[in-house]
Design a protein around this motif. Structure first.
Motif, mmCIF file in Angstrom:
data_model
loop_
_atom_site.group_PDB
_atom_site.id
_atom_site.type_symbol
_atom_site.label_atom_id
_atom_site.label_comp_id
_atom_site.label_asym_id
_atom_site.label_seq_id
_atom_site.Cartn_x
_atom_site.Cartn_y
_atom_site.Cartn_z
ATOM 1 N N VAL A 76 0.857 -1.187 0.000
ATOM 2 C CA VAL A 76 0.000 0.000 0.000
ATOM 3 C C VAL A 76 0.890 1.233 0.000
ATOM 4 N N PHE A 77 0.628 2.146 -0.927
ATOM 5 C CA PHE A 77 1.440 3.342 -1.080
ATOM 6 C C PHE A 77 0.754 4.565 -0.469
ATOM 7 N N GLN A 78 1.533 5.600 -0.204
ATOM 8 C CA GLN A 78 0.990 6.828 0.373
ATOM 9 C C GLN A 78 -0.050 7.472 -0.544
ATOM 10 N N ASP A 79 0.213 7.424 -1.866
ATOM 11 C CA ASP A 79 -0.666 8.137 -2.797
ATOM 12 C C ASP A 79 -1.703 7.227 -3.456
ATOM 13 N N PHE A 80 -2.000 6.101 -2.831
ATOM 14 C CA PHE A 80 -3.099 5.194 -3.176
ATOM 15 C C PHE A 80 -2.835 4.358 -4.426
ATOM 16 N N ASN A 81 -2.326 4.985 -5.516
ATOM 17 C CA ASN A 81 -2.026 4.266 -6.771
ATOM 18 C C ASN A 81 -3.240 3.554 -7.356
ATOM 19 N N LEU A 82 -4.391 4.194 -7.270
ATOM 20 C CA LEU A 82 -5.587 3.650 -7.923
ATOM 21 C C LEU A 82 -5.637 4.134 -9.369
ATOM 22 N N VAL A 83 -6.275 3.349 -10.224
ATOM 23 C CA VAL A 83 -6.464 3.744 -11.624
ATOM 24 C C VAL A 83 -7.726 4.593 -11.712
ATOM 25 N N SER A 84 -7.573 5.833 -12.127
ATOM 26 C CA SER A 84 -8.670 6.802 -12.044
ATOM 27 C C SER A 84 -9.883 6.425 -12.892
ATOM 28 N N SER A 85 -9.664 5.692 -13.977
ATOM 29 C CA SER A 85 -10.775 5.351 -14.875
ATOM 30 C C SER A 85 -11.544 4.113 -14.433
ATOM 31 N N LEU A 86 -11.050 3.429 -13.404
ATOM 32 C CA LEU A 86 -11.698 2.203 -12.933
ATOM 33 C C LEU A 86 -12.505 2.460 -11.670
ATOM 34 N N THR A 87 -13.557 1.675 -11.479
ATOM 35 C CA THR A 87 -14.335 1.750 -10.246
ATOM 36 C C THR A 87 -13.559 1.121 -9.095
ATOM 37 N N ALA A 88 -14.083 1.292 -7.891
ATOM 38 C CA ALA A 88 -13.446 0.675 -6.728
ATOM 39 C C ALA A 88 -13.350 -0.836 -6.907
ATOM 40 N N ALA A 89 -14.426 -1.453 -7.366
ATOM 41 C CA ALA A 89 -14.428 -2.904 -7.564
ATOM 42 C C ALA A 89 -13.404 -3.308 -8.619
ATOM 43 N N GLN A 90 -13.325 -2.547 -9.703
ATOM 44 C CA GLN A 90 -12.365 -2.865 -10.759
ATOM 45 C C GLN A 90 -10.920 -2.680 -10.292
ATOM 46 N N ASN A 91 -10.688 -1.678 -9.438
ATOM 47 C CA ASN A 91 -9.349 -1.490 -8.887
ATOM 48 C C ASN A 91 -8.960 -2.659 -7.997
ATOM 49 N N VAL A 92 -9.885 -3.146 -7.199
ATOM 50 C CA VAL A 92 -9.588 -4.292 -6.332
ATOM 51 C C VAL A 92 -9.239 -5.525 -7.164
#
Length: 241
Positions: free
Chosen positions: A89-105
């Motif tokens: 887990v990184f400080q800046d989250f590193n989520l993909v902005s175009s994906l939903t929460a479920a898709q990121n998981v």
């Protein structure tokens, strides 16, 4: 032992000469425990975490996770091992902005060419208190909620250990408390192993053990310490540097 570090050293070569970030670190992180790693700026905290997680190769020494020596693995096998047995887990989250929460998981499994079970994704989000946010994209979530999605993603493959690099560094105090409570619950209720780098004595006070680094070496350890004790020790270390 979930993670073992044996005489771990890391040297970076630069224009002004080599810099030693880690200098013979030997320690371990037991199964089902929560360890915080602290130290002054430039002490080697993040380098230790990255080497322990297999994101960087040490210059010397060995990292073992669940008895597997990372240095013995080819690059391909190391990549697979990290994907299946290491969460980060990184400080800046590193989520993909175009994906939903479920898709990121589900993203790590998709990248591995495997299909994620939709029900398992829903459970993963429910476990971090976001059952009703599965269809939301990162911009529709608060910082604390984004970090919880990142934690759900890191835990989705049930890794042997979760490494967290300043997980509350980009959060306000309320969101920080929520994330730290979640990490503590992962250890107490689910038997997870968590190793976290932090500069925050309050966050470190949630851990079972605090490892203190200076100049790439472990100089002290605290167990069962609260935030004021940790803050006082950190202040003393910084004054001595």
């Amino acid at each position: 032992m979930a993670v073992e570090l044996d005489e771990l050293s890391k040297t970076y070569d630069g224009g002004a000469g080599s810099v030693s970030a880690l200098d013979g670190v030997t320690t371990g992180f037991a199964d089902g425990t929560f360890t915080a790693v602290m130290g002054p700026s430039g002490s080697g905290k993040s380098t230790l975490l990255h080497c322990a997680a297999g994101l960087e190769q040490p210059t010397a020494g060995q990292v073992s996770i669940e008895g597997t020596r990372l240095g013995d693995l080819s690059e391909t096998r190391l990549t697979r091992f990290r994907r299946d047995r290491v969460g980060f887990v990184f400080q800046d989250f590193n989520l993909v902005s175009s994906l939903t929460a479920a898709q990121n998981v589900a993203l790590p499994l998709r990248l591995a060419g495997r299909k994620a079970d939709a029900a398992a994704v829903r459970v993963a989000l429910a476990d971090v208190g976001l059952a009703d946010r599965a269809g939301h994209r990162p911009r529709e979530l608060s910082g604390g909620q984004q970090q919880r999605v990142a934690i759900a993603r890191a835990l989705f493959t049930r890794p042997a250990v979760l490494f967290a690099d300043e997980p509350t560094g980009a959060l306000d105090s309320r969101a920080s408390r929520q994330v730290m409570a979640l990490l503590r619950e992962l250890v107490d209720m689910h038997g997870r192993t968590v190793v976290m780098v932090t500069h925050d004595p309050v966050a470190a006070g949630v851990a079972d053990r605090v490892v203190l680094l200076v100049d790439g070496r472990i100089v002290d350890e605290l167990t069962g310490a609260d935030a004021p004790v940790i803050a006082d020790r950190m202040t003393a270390l910084e004054r001595s540097c």
